[in-house]
Design a protein around this motif. Structure first.
Motif: not given
Length: 447
Positions: A62, A68, A78, A392-394
């Protein structure tokens, strides 16, 4: 085949030296050097060789290649470093890699990687061998076994700044297909060498005669032990070691490279911050280019210290600074020399990281084997392309999922090898790199 008795009797005669020389030359002339490729016309090879850049410890996807955006959610911080879309392809790449971003349109990014375990040792072993618990031949050994070598004076598989023997071992494959380690993890690569191939105690022609004498006895011994792959491997290894004396030292000597080249690769530049290990990564990348040019099939380049449990920002920045310019220089040189089109570059580690742990006060991140990033370049893969995605949170791969088995099958396919057909019998059963679970070739990655 010359019997041991004949050789000893000949050596004891008055004309023993000349007779021995003649017999040894005859024996050497009939010896088989190298091996035949196992590729078939069924798969068109897109690549001839692989350079695997292994980032051990788990690079944080990330904050490198899987953007993200921060949402203000404390449970999901993120990406903590800035990102931007790069090149004509618009790949999202972190600001931590300013030189690599210049080659965005050459990268094939896999954001849907996943593995079986978040334990370092087991996942590292699975990445290299396909197995997470048992000792098995490494990917480099399988490829060397399947393709042979393009240069009879060099090994088919070289591991630079080698980590553990278990990840470059040939195990039950013949010994000749084991990786040749140059340097150990964290060693000063300017002092690294291929051990036990040099010596000034005898002139070269006499050393050749000495080896021929020993090898004739070895092959005499092998006559009574047909099918002994270990003994066959020792014979091949001794021959290779002799041939390497004239080629390997020159490849390791960077004195003829220009100052501009050494600067581009950052040769000699070392960083030691936090968990980062001081390693001359630039020298490794330049050596990788030279070994690729010389015909080595599989070259592993190692960089450790990506296990950022504390001081995530500091250590990740240092790691990226260490690898960024050398990788960019390697991509640039391979492309300029016409090697990138048939050299497959692979970048990644044993897993990724789930993002920073909020409010722990340590700037820490953990392990994540459920979703992480690899990238490929050259060797017939798409350019400026992203395959797969995490949620969406990786934290996990949700589209275009690629397991280590799939990655192995895909790499073999790019080299013209069928992962189901590249097998070796051991212990009464057939073994292969991808094991006996389902593995798929990811055709979507191919140009």
């Amino acid at each position: 085949m010359i019997s041991r008795r004949t050789m000893l009797q000949t050596a004891s005669c008055g004309f023993g030296y000349l007779a021995m020389q003649s017999l040894c030359q005859s024996q050497a002339a009939t010896a088989t050097v190298g091996r035949t490729s196992l590729t078939t016309n069924a798969i068109r090879p897109r690549a001839k060789r692989v350079i695997f850049m292994c980032m051990s410890g788990g690079p944080a996807q990330m904050d490198t290649f899987d953007y993200k955006p921060q949402t203000g959610n404390k449970k999901h911080p993120g990406s903590v470093f800035p990102f931007a879309q790069r090149g004509e392809s618009g790949l999202w790449i972190s600001d931590l890699l300013p030189e690599t971003t210049k080659h965005a349109d050459r990268l094939c990014v896999i954001n849907g990687m996943h593995a079986d375990t978040g334990n370092h040792a087991q996942s590292f072993l699975q990445l290299h061998t396909g197995e997470k618990l048992r000792k098995r031949p490494s990917m480099g050994s399988w490829i060397s076994y399947g393709l042979g070598t393009d240069n009879q004076n060099l090994p088919g598989f070289v591991s630079l700044n080698a980590a553990k023997p278990s990840v470059y071992s040939s195990v039950f494959l013949p010994t000749e297909f084991a990786g040749t380690p140059i340097g150990t993890n964290g060693e000063d690569m300017s002092k690294a060498m291929i051990r036990d191939i040099s010596g000034t105690h005898l002139p070269a022609d006499v050393k050749r005669q000495q080896l021929d004498f020993v090898q004739a006895m070895n092959r005499d011994h092998l006559d009574a032990r047909r099918g002994d792959s270990e003994l066959e491997g020792v014979i091949e290894s001794m021959e290779l070691a002799f041939r390497m004396q004239s080629t390997a030292p020159e490849l390791l000597d960077l004195s003829r490279e220009t100052e501009a080249t050494l600067r581009r690769y950052r040769v000699g530049k070392k960083l030691s911050v936090g968990t980062c290990r001081p390693t001359d990564f630039g020298r490794q990348c330049l050596l990788a280019r030279r070994f690729a040019e010389a015909g080595v099939r599989f070259i592993e380049v190692n960089h450790g210290g990506w296990d950022q449990h504390n001081d995530h920002r500091r250590d990740l920045k240092a790691n990226c600074e260490t690898i960024d310019a050398p990788i960019a220089a390697l991509l640039e040189d391979l492309a300029a020399r016409g090697l990138l089109e048939d050299t497959l570059l692979v970048w990644g580690g044993e897993f990724g990281r789930p993002g920073l742990i909020p409010d722990d006060g340590k700037d820490a991140s953990g392990h994540n084997s459920n979703g992480f990033t690899f990238w490929l370049a050259g060797g017939g893969v798409k350019q400026g392309y992203v395959h797969g995605k995490t949620n969406e949170t990786g934290s996990r791969a949700v589209e275009g999922k690629v397991h280590f088995r799939d990655l192995h099958a895909t790499i073999l396919h790019l080299l013209g090898l069928d992962h189901q057909q590249l097998t070796f019998e051991h212990g009464g059963r057939q073994h292969r790199l991808t094991g006996h679970e389902e593995a798929k070739v990811v055709h979507e990655l191919f140009a």
